[in-house]
Enzyme design. Structure first.
Site, PDB file in Angstrom:
ATOM      1  CG  ASP A  45      -0.745  -3.869   0.185  1.00 62.58           C
ATOM      2  OD1 ASP A  45      -0.412  -3.247  -0.974  1.00 62.58           O
ATOM      3  OD2 ASP A  45      -1.816  -3.631   0.753  1.00 62.58           O
ATOM      4  CE  LYS A 146      -6.589  -3.368  17.177  1.00 57.40           C
ATOM      5  NZ  LYS A 146      -6.538  -3.407  15.745  1.00 57.40           N
TER       6      LYS A 146
END
Length: 189
Positions: A45, A146
């Site tokens: 990030d 997921k």
């Protein structure tokens, strides 16, 4: 047809994950140890890179690991398919050996979702290690099965629900006391 894939999780508490003397990231996951001379693509990030990038780079340098950093802005407003393809392109440019060179993802839930989706799509699944730096990254993307990105109007339009490869590794990088979760799936069938 029915298929079952077992997934197991290990939780370890650690502090100072990126301190030069720490070897937890190097050996904490038996399926993907880091050794001097290895190389890794590290997707990070951009905010984490600004705050901790030099320390993270020094850690890998200290242990003889060559890293290519890919800083990305990763928040819900940019969680799009184009971000996934940016990661896939970086994997391709890096020339990842998908069986031996897991991508390392350091960031919040959005970054971990995007890198997870890119890894699952790249050459039938590339290993990736997750180091969450936010609470959502730790409790959701860091241990969940997921991955995804936003496509069109759908919030999570593309979301494979299988682990790309064992192991997955998670550990917040900035907290003084770090909770590490290391989910590991059984070998691919």
């Amino acid at each position: 047809m029915e298929a079952i894939k077992q997934v197991r999780y290990h939780v370890v508490e650690a502090s100072g994950l990126f301190e030069p003397g720490s070897t937890l990231l190097l050996s904490g996951c038996e399926d993907a140890p880091l050794r001097p001379g290895d190389r890794r693509l590290v997707v990070i990030d951009s905010t984490v890179d600004e705050l901790h990038g030099e320390r993270i780079t020094r850690y890998f340098d200290h242990h003889g690991i060559t890293v290519t950093l890919l800083p990305l802005r990763a928040d819900e407003s940019v969680k799009r398919w184009s971000l996934v393809t940016d990661v896939v392109d970086a994997m391709n440019d890096f020339g990842i050996d998908r069986r031996r060179e897991p991508v390392i993802a350091i960031g919040g839930g959005v970054l971990l979702d995007v890198v997870g989706l890119a890894a699952s799509l790249y050459r039938r699944g590339t290993p990736y290690l997750r180091i969450p730096t936010t609470l959502v990254g730790l409790v959701d993307a860091g241990v969940g099965v997921k991955t995804g990105s936003t496509t069109g109007r759908a919030r999570t339009g593309s979301a494979p629900t299988r682990r790309p490869w064992p192991p997955s590794w998670t550990a917040p990088s900035s907290a003084p006391s770090t909770h590490v979760t290391s989910p590991t799936a059984s070998p691919r069938s």
